[in-house]
Structures are given as structure tokens and as C-alpha cells.
Design a protein around this motif. Structure first.
Motif, PDB file in Angstrom:
ATOM      1  N   CYS A  94     -50.388 -11.174   0.752  1.00  0.00           N
ATOM      2  CA  CYS A  94     -51.720 -10.840   0.406  1.00  0.00           C
ATOM      3  C   CYS A  94     -52.409 -10.571   1.454  1.00  0.00           C
ATOM      4  O   CYS A  94     -52.422 -10.952   2.590  1.00  0.00           O
ATOM      5  N   PRO A  95     -53.676 -10.036   1.386  1.00  0.00           N
ATOM      6  CA  PRO A  95     -54.475  -9.521   2.599  1.00  0.00           C
ATOM      7  C   PRO A  95     -54.748 -10.763   3.322  1.00  0.00           C
ATOM      8  O   PRO A  95     -55.214 -11.643   2.994  1.00  0.00           O
ATOM      9  N   ASN A  96     -54.336 -10.565   4.647  1.00  0.00           N
ATOM     10  CA  ASN A  96     -54.865 -11.609   5.826  1.00  0.00           C
ATOM     11  C   ASN A  96     -53.793 -12.789   5.724  1.00  0.00           C
ATOM     12  O   ASN A  96     -54.164 -13.736   6.403  1.00  0.00           O
ATOM     13  N   VAL A  97     -52.851 -12.802   4.977  1.00  0.00           N
ATOM     14  CA  VAL A  97     -52.013 -13.888   4.683  1.00  0.00           C
ATOM     15  C   VAL A  97     -50.467 -13.568   4.983  1.00  0.00           C
ATOM     16  O   VAL A  97     -50.197 -12.787   4.041  1.00  0.00           O
ATOM     17  N   ASP A  98     -49.905 -14.194   5.757  1.00  0.00           N
ATOM     18  CA  ASP A  98     -48.472 -13.624   6.113  1.00  0.00           C
ATOM     19  C   ASP A  98     -47.677 -14.942   5.956  1.00  0.00           C
ATOM     20  O   ASP A  98     -48.109 -16.168   6.118  1.00  0.00           O
ATOM     21  N   LEU A  99     -46.464 -14.785   5.347  1.00  0.00           N
ATOM     22  CA  LEU A  99     -45.414 -15.811   5.489  1.00  0.00           C
ATOM     23  C   LEU A  99     -44.436 -15.374   6.675  1.00  0.00           C
ATOM     24  O   LEU A  99     -44.381 -14.349   6.928  1.00  0.00           O
ATOM     25  N   GLY A 100     -43.962 -16.418   7.421  1.00  0.00           N
ATOM     26  CA  GLY A 100     -43.428 -16.247   8.648  1.00  0.00           C
ATOM     27  C   GLY A 100     -42.183 -17.399   9.023  1.00  0.00           C
ATOM     28  O   GLY A 100     -42.193 -18.380   8.425  1.00  0.00           O
ATOM     29  N   VAL A 101     -41.236 -16.883   9.696  1.00  0.00           N
ATOM     30  CA  VAL A 101     -40.111 -17.656  10.215  1.00  0.00           C
ATOM     31  C   VAL A 101     -39.890 -17.206  11.621  1.00  0.00           C
ATOM     32  O   VAL A 101     -39.843 -16.360  11.908  1.00  0.00           O
TER      33      VAL A 101
ATOM     34  N   ASN B 293     -55.476 -12.168  16.343  1.00  0.00           N
ATOM     35  CA  ASN B 293     -56.378 -13.216  15.919  1.00  0.00           C
ATOM     36  C   ASN B 293     -55.652 -13.834  14.619  1.00  0.00           C
ATOM     37  O   ASN B 293     -55.850 -13.615  13.601  1.00  0.00           O
ATOM     38  N   THR B 294     -55.090 -15.031  14.913  1.00  0.00           N
ATOM     39  CA  THR B 294     -54.606 -15.546  13.917  1.00  0.00           C
ATOM     40  C   THR B 294     -54.558 -17.151  13.881  1.00  0.00           C
ATOM     41  O   THR B 294     -54.638 -18.050  15.104  1.00  0.00           O
ATOM     42  N   VAL B 295     -54.202 -17.945  12.736  1.00  0.00           N
ATOM     43  CA  VAL B 295     -54.367 -19.280  12.618  1.00  0.00           C
ATOM     44  C   VAL B 295     -52.922 -19.561  11.983  1.00  0.00           C
ATOM     45  O   VAL B 295     -52.800 -19.028  10.905  1.00  0.00           O
ATOM     46  N   GLU B 296     -52.003 -20.281  12.536  1.00  0.00           N
ATOM     47  CA  GLU B 296     -50.403 -20.518  11.912  1.00  0.00           C
ATOM     48  C   GLU B 296     -50.043 -22.006  11.719  1.00  0.00           C
ATOM     49  O   GLU B 296     -50.390 -22.596  12.631  1.00  0.00           O
TER      50      GLU B 296
ATOM     51  N   ILE C 129     -35.722 -23.885  14.288  1.00  0.00           N
ATOM     52  CA  ILE C 129     -36.344 -22.729  13.460  1.00  0.00           C
ATOM     53  C   ILE C 129     -37.749 -23.406  13.062  1.00  0.00           C
ATOM     54  O   ILE C 129     -38.004 -24.748  13.128  1.00  0.00           O
ATOM     55  N   GLN C 130     -38.613 -22.403  12.705  1.00  0.00           N
ATOM     56  CA  GLN C 130     -39.927 -22.797  12.296  1.00  0.00           C
ATOM     57  C   GLN C 130     -40.217 -21.990  11.209  1.00  0.00           C
ATOM     58  O   GLN C 130     -39.973 -20.779  11.328  1.00  0.00           O
ATOM     59  N   ALA C 131     -41.119 -22.406  10.025  1.00  0.00           N
ATOM     60  CA  ALA C 131     -41.580 -21.542   8.986  1.00  0.00           C
ATOM     61  C   ALA C 131     -42.849 -21.960   8.301  1.00  0.00           C
ATOM     62  O   ALA C 131     -42.841 -23.255   8.148  1.00  0.00           O
ATOM     63  N   GLY C 132     -43.380 -21.015   8.049  1.00  0.00           N
ATOM     64  CA  GLY C 132     -44.873 -21.423   7.492  1.00  0.00           C
ATOM     65  C   GLY C 132     -45.563 -20.462   7.056  1.00  0.00           C
ATOM     66  O   GLY C 132     -45.210 -19.392   6.615  1.00  0.00           O
ATOM     67  N   MET C 133     -46.963 -20.481   7.179  1.00  0.00           N
ATOM     68  CA  MET C 133     -47.829 -19.550   6.700  1.00  0.00           C
ATOM     69  C   MET C 133     -48.884 -18.902   8.061  1.00  0.00           C
ATOM     70  O   MET C 133     -49.159 -19.924   8.614  1.00  0.00           O
ATOM     71  N   ARG C 134     -49.366 -17.903   7.932  1.00  0.00           N
ATOM     72  CA  ARG C 134     -50.291 -17.328   9.132  1.00  0.00           C
ATOM     73  C   ARG C 134     -51.424 -16.830   8.349  1.00  0.00           C
ATOM     74  O   ARG C 134     -51.246 -15.733   7.399  1.00  0.00           O
ATOM     75  N   PHE C 135     -52.623 -17.047   9.131  1.00  0.00           N
ATOM     76  CA  PHE C 135     -53.832 -16.490   8.388  1.00  0.00           C
ATOM     77  C   PHE C 135     -54.446 -15.435   9.492  1.00  0.00           C
ATOM     78  O   PHE C 135     -54.652 -16.044  10.661  1.00  0.00           O
ATOM     79  N   LYS C 136     -54.816 -14.182   9.148  1.00  0.00           N
ATOM     80  CA  LYS C 136     -55.213 -13.472  10.182  1.00  0.00           C
ATOM     81  C   LYS C 136     -56.671 -13.200   9.773  1.00  0.00           C
ATOM     82  O   LYS C 136     -57.332 -13.204   8.797  1.00  0.00           O
ATOM     83  N   PHE C 137     -57.529 -13.146  10.911  1.00  0.00           N
ATOM     84  CA  PHE C 137     -59.127 -13.076  10.744  1.00  0.00           C
ATOM     85  C   PHE C 137     -59.509 -11.901  12.014  1.00  0.00           C
ATOM     86  O   PHE C 137     -58.787 -11.631  12.787  1.00  0.00           O
TER      87      PHE C 137
ATOM     88  N   TYR D  64     -56.317 -16.017  19.769  1.00  0.00           N
ATOM     89  CA  TYR D  64     -57.461 -15.317  19.811  1.00  0.00           C
ATOM     90  C   TYR D  64     -57.558 -14.385  20.598  1.00  0.00           C
ATOM     91  O   TYR D  64     -57.291 -14.533  21.839  1.00  0.00           O
ATOM     92  N   SER D  65     -57.989 -12.867  20.523  1.00  0.00           N
ATOM     93  CA  SER D  65     -58.133 -11.861  21.346  1.00  0.00           C
ATOM     94  C   SER D  65     -59.668 -11.571  21.437  1.00  0.00           C
ATOM     95  O   SER D  65     -60.226 -10.975  20.753  1.00  0.00           O
ATOM     96  N   PRO D  66     -60.331 -12.343  22.637  1.00  0.00           N
ATOM     97  CA  PRO D  66     -61.785 -11.976  22.830  1.00  0.00           C
ATOM     98  C   PRO D  66     -62.008 -10.487  23.383  1.00  0.00           C
ATOM     99  O   PRO D  66     -63.117 -10.078  23.314  1.00  0.00           O
ATOM    100  N   PHE D  67     -61.050  -9.989  24.060  1.00  0.00           N
ATOM    101  CA  PHE D  67     -61.217  -8.610  24.636  1.00  0.00           C
ATOM    102  C   PHE D  67     -59.711  -7.789  24.554  1.00  0.00           C
ATOM    103  O   PHE D  67     -58.877  -8.220  23.917  1.00  0.00           O
TER     104      PHE D  67
END
Length: 196
Positions: free
Chosen positions: A170-177, A47-50, A188-196, A73-76
Motif C-alpha cells: 500500500c502507499p509508503n508501506v513495503d513488505l521485505g525479506v 528515507n525509511t524505517v524498517e 534471513i530477516q523479514a518484516g515491514m518497511r515504512f517510507k517517508f 535518511y537522506s538529508p542531501f
């Protein structure tokens, strides 16, 4: 005789008093130390927004820069849906593209999932179907994805390989590549991912 018996009793009382000196008479229980907190608790994120910056080195033509936004999003249990919107700049024009897909995941170890995702990629000129079998693993604060991606065009198919790494800062926040290689391009892509 009485005198020596009295002296023996006094010495015994003194020995017992010395041995028990400093105790309050109450029994005390040993307290175990608290376990240290687990670093980056939680499992593999579905369950993420990136949001990412994207750069593409094309084998033919000019390099491209752009941005990508992805929602997963994982509904099940064991099922997720995903979609992206991306924009690339080419000769001063913006080229928009979208994907929509769904995936199935199941654990093969405590911290490793096997995943199969399939969907379609849409842009201004064509629709491309894709399949993306891969593995996802989590080791403490680090989450890794690695696998292949099959693109199905009208006239041919093309395979690619990709690797993604996410680190929780930090909690629920990732840096990604993410790195993706195909026969026609490397990106290549680089950015930030938020987990919910």
C-alpha cells in the motif's frame, strides 16, 4: 426546363440534408482517454524505517532469533545516513548490537542506483567496521538490493553477499525479506518497511 431544374435543386437539398442529419452544427473535439495511473509511483527509497524478525543459522554454535530496527535518511542528494538497533537471544540472554553508517548513491540507469555504504557495527565485546557496495533497482512495485558486505575485524577480514526484496503493498508501506551469507553464518530477516 424550369421543372427539371427545380427537381434537381430539390434533390440536391434533400441529399445535403440527409448527409448532415444528426449533427448539431457545432464542431466537437475528440477527447483522448486518460492514461492509467502508474503503479507504485516514486523512485528508490532512501528515507525509511524498517522493522524485521531475524533468524541466524550459525556454522558453529546454536541458531539465533531476534529483531532488528533500521532507520535510513537522506538529508542531501546522493547521500544517506543509516543506523540499526538489534537484539538476539542466546542462552536466554539478550545480546544487543548497533550499527551506524553513511552511504553515497548515484543512478546508472533510470531505475538503477549504484551504492557504497560504510560504517561500524558495535556489540558488547567489539567494534567491527564494514563496507557494503551494492546495486538498488526498482521495477514497478518491486525494489531489489544486491551486493557484497566486507567485515573488518582486528585480526582478519570477511566477505559476505546479500539480496533484499521489497514489495509495496500500500502507499509508503513495503513488505521485505533479506538474505545474508558469510563464511560463519547465514541469516534471513523479514518484516515491514515504512517510507517517508
Amino acid at each position: 426546363m424550369i421543372k427539371s431544374l427545380a427537381i434537381s435543386c430539390l434533390l440536391a437539398i434533400a441529399a445535403v440534408s440527409t448527409a448532415t442529419a444528426g449533427t448539431s452544427g457545432k464542431s466537437s473535439k475528440a477527447v483522448a482517454p486518460m492514461a492509467p495511473p502508474v503503479a507504485c509511483p516514486g523512485g528508490i527509497a532512501y528515507n525509511t524505517v524498517e522493522a524485521d524478525y531475524v533468524h541466524i543459522w550459525a556454522d558453529e554454535g546454536e541458531d539465533l532469533d531476534g529483531a532488528n530496527l533500521e532507520l535510513t535518511y537522506s538529508p542531501f542528494a546522493h547521500i544517506y545516513v543509516t543506523g540499526t538497533a538489534s537484539v538476539l537471544e542466546l542462552d536466554g540472554d539478550d545480546i544487543w548490537g548497533y550499527t551506524a553508517g553513511a552511504g553515497f548513491f548515484t543512478p546508472i540507469a533510470e531505475n538503477i542506483d549504484i551504492v557504497l555504504e560504510a560504517g561500524a557495527q558495535f556489540d558488547e565485546s567489539e567494534t567491527i567496521f564494514y563496507a557494503r557496495p551494492h546495486l538498488r533497482a526498482k521495477f514497478g512495485c518491486l525494489e531489489l538490493h544486491a551486493g557484497a558486505k566486507l567485515y573488518c575485524y582486528d585480526d582478519n577480514n570477511q566477505w559476505g553477499g546479500f539480496v533484499s526484496a521489497y514489495y509495496e503493498v500500500c502507499p509508503n508501506v513495503d513488505l521485505g525479506v533479506t538474505g545474508l551469507y558469510t563464511e560463519d553464518a547465514t541469516s534471513i530477516q523479514a518484516g515491514m518497511r515504512f517510507k517517508f
